[in-house]
Design a protein around this motif. Structure first.
Motif, PDB file in Angstrom:
ATOM      1  N   SER A  60       0.504   2.817   5.527  1.00 29.52           N
ATOM      2  CA  SER A  60      -0.161   2.253   4.469  1.00 29.52           C
ATOM      3  C   SER A  60       0.481   2.177   3.080  1.00 29.52           C
ATOM      4  CB  SER A  60      -1.606   3.036   4.213  1.00 29.52           C
ATOM      5  OG  SER A  60      -2.125   2.256   3.232  1.00 29.52           O
ATOM      6  N   ALA A  61       0.423   1.202   2.485  1.00 28.85           N
ATOM      7  CA  ALA A  61       1.179   0.953   1.026  1.00 28.85           C
ATOM      8  C   ALA A  61       0.310   1.518   0.064  1.00 28.85           C
ATOM      9  CB  ALA A  61       1.373  -0.521   0.646  1.00 28.85           C
ATOM     10  N   GLY A  62      -0.892   2.391   0.377  1.00 29.93           N
ATOM     11  CA  GLY A  62      -1.438   2.879  -0.752  1.00 29.93           C
ATOM     12  C   GLY A  62      -2.560   1.921  -1.308  1.00 29.93           C
ATOM     13  N   HIS A  63      -3.109   2.530  -2.398  1.00 28.26           N
ATOM     14  CA  HIS A  63      -4.117   1.699  -3.039  1.00 28.26           C
ATOM     15  C   HIS A  63      -3.934   0.364  -3.340  1.00 28.26           C
ATOM     16  CE1 HIS A  63      -7.613   1.460  -5.755  1.00 28.26           C
ATOM     17  NE2 HIS A  63      -7.840   2.593  -5.821  1.00 28.26           N
ATOM     18  N   ASP A  64      -4.589  -0.650  -3.295  1.00 30.57           N
ATOM     19  CA  ASP A  64      -4.169  -1.940  -3.323  1.00 30.57           C
ATOM     20  C   ASP A  64      -4.059  -2.216  -4.845  1.00 30.57           C
ATOM     21  OD1 ASP A  64      -4.407  -4.696  -3.843  1.00 30.57           O
ATOM     22  OD2 ASP A  64      -5.196  -5.222  -1.882  1.00 30.57           O
TER      23      ASP A  64
END
Ligand code: YZS
Length: 258
Positions: A60-64
């Motif tokens: 996951s690339a983290g928080h949008d």
């Protein structure tokens, strides 16, 4: 298309992140995780596995980042969807295993670390990025890191914002097991089965005992106010605006420390 795939196999539930945009944690995706957790709670499952799509290069690339506020509001409040999921996992009555394949960024590291155990493929990495984005990390986020990792690795990760290998994270106590990618699923299933064979009542109570005891960090009102005002300095700063703007414009940020 669902942003999350929820499946049940016997006593084990699996929640698979399924957002084509590198599993960035949008409010919508996090809500789908919350619904899956609620349904699985009602089904009295014994273990839940949180994973990305098979073979994912990015867990996951983290928080949008596109959903972070730019209007002088605290970006990571108590009710931020990511904070809600972290609490939901910590409060979930059965163990949750994060099964990591690929790179894990920013808030997704906290998502993984809020799980009870982490099993990672050899080629996976984690990077905690608020300093790269100019974001004021919040107190419970920092405390959650302190619960799983030692200060040297936390400082290195926070101060450099660079990816750290799964192997180093295992040596630092953050990750339970690092396994070859082709063994990730079978190893995690086996670990889950070992928990399925134990007493569900005892596991539920042990998990809650550990959560409460690990959170017993006293803080003075004065200390709390001080940290909050320091955070406010960040989200009111030019650097915070610049960090998000630079990310959306796909360039390096130019920070001036104000
Ligand atoms: O160009 P399009 O429109 O296809 O969009 C691209 C990226 O802009 C987008 N994207 C994101 N959108 C919103 N939020 C994100 N976090 C995010 N990450 C990526 O997804 C599309 C595909 O991205 P590419 O860069 O083209 O994909 P790829 O070359 O495979 O690289 C994947 C990574 C994950 C390495 C790369 O996208 C990346 O470095 N992303 C940013 C990772 C990051 O720094 N995340 C931290 C987010 N911040 C937080 O979680 C907290 C607020 S904090 O920073 O405080 O911890």
């Amino acid at each position: 298309m669902s942003l999350v795939i929820a499946e049940v196999n016997g006593a084990i539930g699996t929640i698979t992140l399924n957002r084509p945009k590198v599993n960035a944690l949008s409010g919508e995706l996090l809500e789908e995780i919350a619904s899956a957790l609620t349904e699985m709670k009602a089904q009295n499952l014994r273990v839940i596995i949180l994973r990305a799509q098979r073979g994912a290069k990015v867990f996951s690339a983290g928080h949008d980042v596109a959903e972070l506020p730019t209007n002088g509001r605290d970006p990571l409040t108590y009710n931020d969807p990511l904070r809600q999921i972290v609490r939901a996992i910590q409060l979930h009555p059965c163990p949750v295993i994060a099964m990591i394949e690929g790179s894990v960024w920013g808030g997704a590291c906290e998502l993984a670390m809020s799980c009870d155990l982490i099993v990672a493929a050899q080629n996976s990495t984690m990077a905690i990025t608020p300093a790269r984005l100019g974001v004021p990390y919040n107190l419970s986020g920092i405390l959650n890191l302190m619960k799983v990792a030692g200060m040297p690795i936390i400082k290195e990760m926070l101060f450099t914002a660079r990816p750290v290998t799964a192997q180093r994270l295992m040596e630092s106590g953050v990750i339970n097991h690092v396994v070859p990618p082709e063994e990730l699923e079978s190893f995690t299933q086996q670990l889950a089965m070992q928990m399925v064979e134990t007493s569900p009542l005892v596991l539920r109570i042990l998990k809650e005992e550990l959560r409460v005891l690990a959170s017993a960090h006293p803080i003075t009102p004065d200390g709390y106010e001080r940290i909050q005002s320091l955070r406010r300095e960040v989200y009111d700063s030019e650097d915070y605006q610049e960090g998000i703007r630079a990310f959306l414009e796909k360039r390096k940020p130019e920070f001036h420390g104000r």
